[in-house]
Design an enzyme around this catalytic site. Structure first.
Site, PDB file in Angstrom:
ATOM      1  N   LYS A   1      13.567   4.971  55.800  1.00 18.16           N
ATOM      2  CA  LYS A   1      13.503   5.108  56.982  1.00 18.16           C
ATOM      3  C   LYS A   1      14.506   3.917  57.589  1.00 18.16           C
ATOM      4  O   LYS A   1      14.408   3.425  58.888  1.00 18.16           O
ATOM      5  CB  LYS A   1      12.224   4.579  57.528  1.00 18.16           C
ATOM      6  CG  LYS A   1      11.119   5.588  56.852  1.00 18.16           C
ATOM      7  CD  LYS A   1       9.855   5.001  57.104  1.00 18.16           C
ATOM      8  CE  LYS A   1       8.827   5.787  56.398  1.00 18.16           C
ATOM      9  NZ  LYS A   1       7.482   5.508  56.596  1.00 18.16           N
TER      10      LYS A   1
ATOM     11  N   ASP B   1       1.008   4.366  54.212  1.00 18.36           N
ATOM     12  CA  ASP B   1       0.247   4.734  55.390  1.00 18.36           C
ATOM     13  C   ASP B   1      -0.492   6.060  55.062  1.00 18.36           C
ATOM     14  O   ASP B   1      -1.385   6.553  55.981  1.00 18.36           O
ATOM     15  CB  ASP B   1       1.582   5.158  56.370  1.00 18.36           C
ATOM     16  CG  ASP B   1       2.643   6.097  56.052  1.00 18.36           C
ATOM     17  OD1 ASP B   1       2.626   6.334  54.747  1.00 18.36           O
ATOM     18  OD2 ASP B   1       3.493   6.409  56.803  1.00 18.36           O
TER      19      ASP B   1
END
Length: 461
Positions: free
Chosen positions: A180, A215
């Protein structure tokens, strides 16, 4: 011809020649316009064809399938005040939740989002974690009435860290690699919980990380807290990943005695899946080559919000350069990488309806491919769990989903759901439910911290 008629004839002739000249110019303009739209259409077709079809046969990269050490999910009986830190990408959230057990569930909850400055994504680990811990300290200082921590008890934190980690226990794990857009090389191989705990200590906070989760694992925990039929979770936001509940006899990498539950949550890290069957275009190849991690996270680069807008930008830039899509000038904003993370309105606000339609077509081609690939991944999980076939008791299967792409991009969500229905067939699809689990990663981390805390107390007692 009389003198009076000569000027009239001259005027008429001039008008005819002028009309002919105008007609010629307009015809040329129409021809240029037709050629321009033909070139733009050709670019769109070049995008559509590979996006709609699988690639050639060949090799693929196996998924990491990381053991999470989460062997039981929340029961609903969790009580007390617990904090969570959700580091999910270009921003993070801090939360505090007062749990009230089975009767009251979540009594009170507060959260705050913080953006991470771009320069901290590639500097030292201390700089990143000190920035995060400082925001956490400020949040703890604002603790209001309605939150009750027993006297003498240390605050406990569930840490959602949404990057590939080799987990060593429920509250420790070493970073495998960044994704990311992060690129802090010195952190690779280090325990992320130890680094955060040191930063918390430097801030003078009486707090300790007691649960480390991905997550997706957090979202799975939050989904199970709400619905006991939740078996898998998917993140579709800045990045993408999936986790699911696996039987211990299907985990060959596990060493040691199995947990009492006989199950374990597996973090797939499916963003790193790579196969020549994936429908890549020239735009994907160029994006990957210019990324911070070329050759890695290919599936994520086809699905996630961080990259979808960039693919669209590259397509529109080619149309603008090759076919003068936005008249004769290339919009300066269109030449800025990742500008479309912040929306497309600034690019097309002064364009005609036909141009806007073409832009929408490009967006839908890219989004359709992403949604279909996401649905294929979910179908693969359900097939692994044996939930892709009709069961006599019509067992319900719940998929917890979180992330801005699914939540805010209606076209994507509808396309993904319809594709999954097609893959499953109507009979099976009626028992499969996709549930938006908002803020699942943060709430799930707090829930797991609470769950672990109560299990430890039970052992001590």
């Amino acid at each position: 011809m009389s003198p009076m008629r000569k000027p009239a004839a001259l005027v008429a002739s001039t008008a005819v020649f002028a009309a002919a000249a105008i007609a010629t110019v307009m015809a040329r303009q129409r021809l240029r316009e037709a050629r321009r739209w033909a070139r733009a259409g050709a670019v769109l077709r070049d995008l559509q064809e590979p996006c709609a079809a699988p690639g050639e046969s060949g090799s693929s990269v196996l998924l990491k399938m990381l053991v999470t050490y989460v062997d039981s999910l929340p029961s609903g009986g969790e009580k007390g005040l617990f904090y969570a830190l959700d580091l999910g990408g270009t921003n993070f959230r801090v939360l505090r939740i007062q749990f009230g057990g089975k009767e009251q569930r979540i009594v009170k909850q507060e959260s705050k989002g913080v953006s991470i400055p771009q320069h901290l994504m590639s500097r030292g680990s201390n700089e990143l974690f000190d920035f995060i811990a400082a925001a956490l300290a400020k949040f703890v200082a604002s603790e209001s009435e309605g939150f009750h921590l027993p006297e003498g008890m240390q605050r406990q934190l569930g840490f959602t860290f949404s990057f590939p980690v080799k987990q060593n226990s429920a509250a420790s794990g070493t970073l495998i690699k960044w994704t990311k857009g992060f690129a802090i090389d010195e952190m690779v191989g280090k325990d992320v919980v130890a680094e955060l705990n040191k930063a918390i200590k430097r801030q003078g906070i009486d707090m300790k990380v007691t649960a480390l989760v991905n997550d997706t694992v957090g979202t799975l925990a939050a989904g199970r807290y709400v619905d006991n039929d939740t078996v898998t979770a998917v993140i579709l936001g800045t990045g993408t990943n999936a986790a699911y509940i696996e039987h211990m006899n299907s985990i060959p990498k596990w060493c040691g005695p199995p947990p009492e539950s006989g199950e374990m949550v597996i973090n797939m890290e499916w963003g790193n899946f790579k196969s020549s069957h994936l429908p890549l275009t020239e735009f994907d190849v160029a994006l990957d080559a210019e990324s911070l991690n070329p050759g890695e996270q290919i599936y994520e680069k086809l699905i996630s919000g961080m990259y979808m807008g960039e693919i669209v930008r590259r397509v529109l830039l080619k149309m603008s350069q090759d076919a003068s899509l936005f008249a004769d000038n290339v919009p300066p904003k269109l030449e800025i990488p990742h500008i479309l993370r912040h929306g497309i309105l600034g690019i097309i606000e002064n364009t005609c309806g036909k141009t806007r339609k073409l832009v929408v077509d490009v967006c839908e081609v890219v989004a359709t491919r992403s949604a279909r690939l996401a649905a294929a991944g979910i179908h693969g999980i359900l097939k692994k769990l044996g939930r892709d076939i009709a069961s006599p008791d019509k067992q319900k299967t719940v998929i917890a989903v979180d992330g801005g792409v699914y939540k805010y991009y209606t076209f994507f969500a509808q396309c993904m759901e319809s594709t999954l229905r097609d893959l499953l067939g109507e009979e099976v699809a009626t028992s499969v439910v996709i549930k938006l689990t908002e803020d699942g990663s943060g709430t799930g981390a707090a829930l797991l911290a609470a769950s672990y805390s109560q299990r430890l107390q039970a052992v001590d007692d």
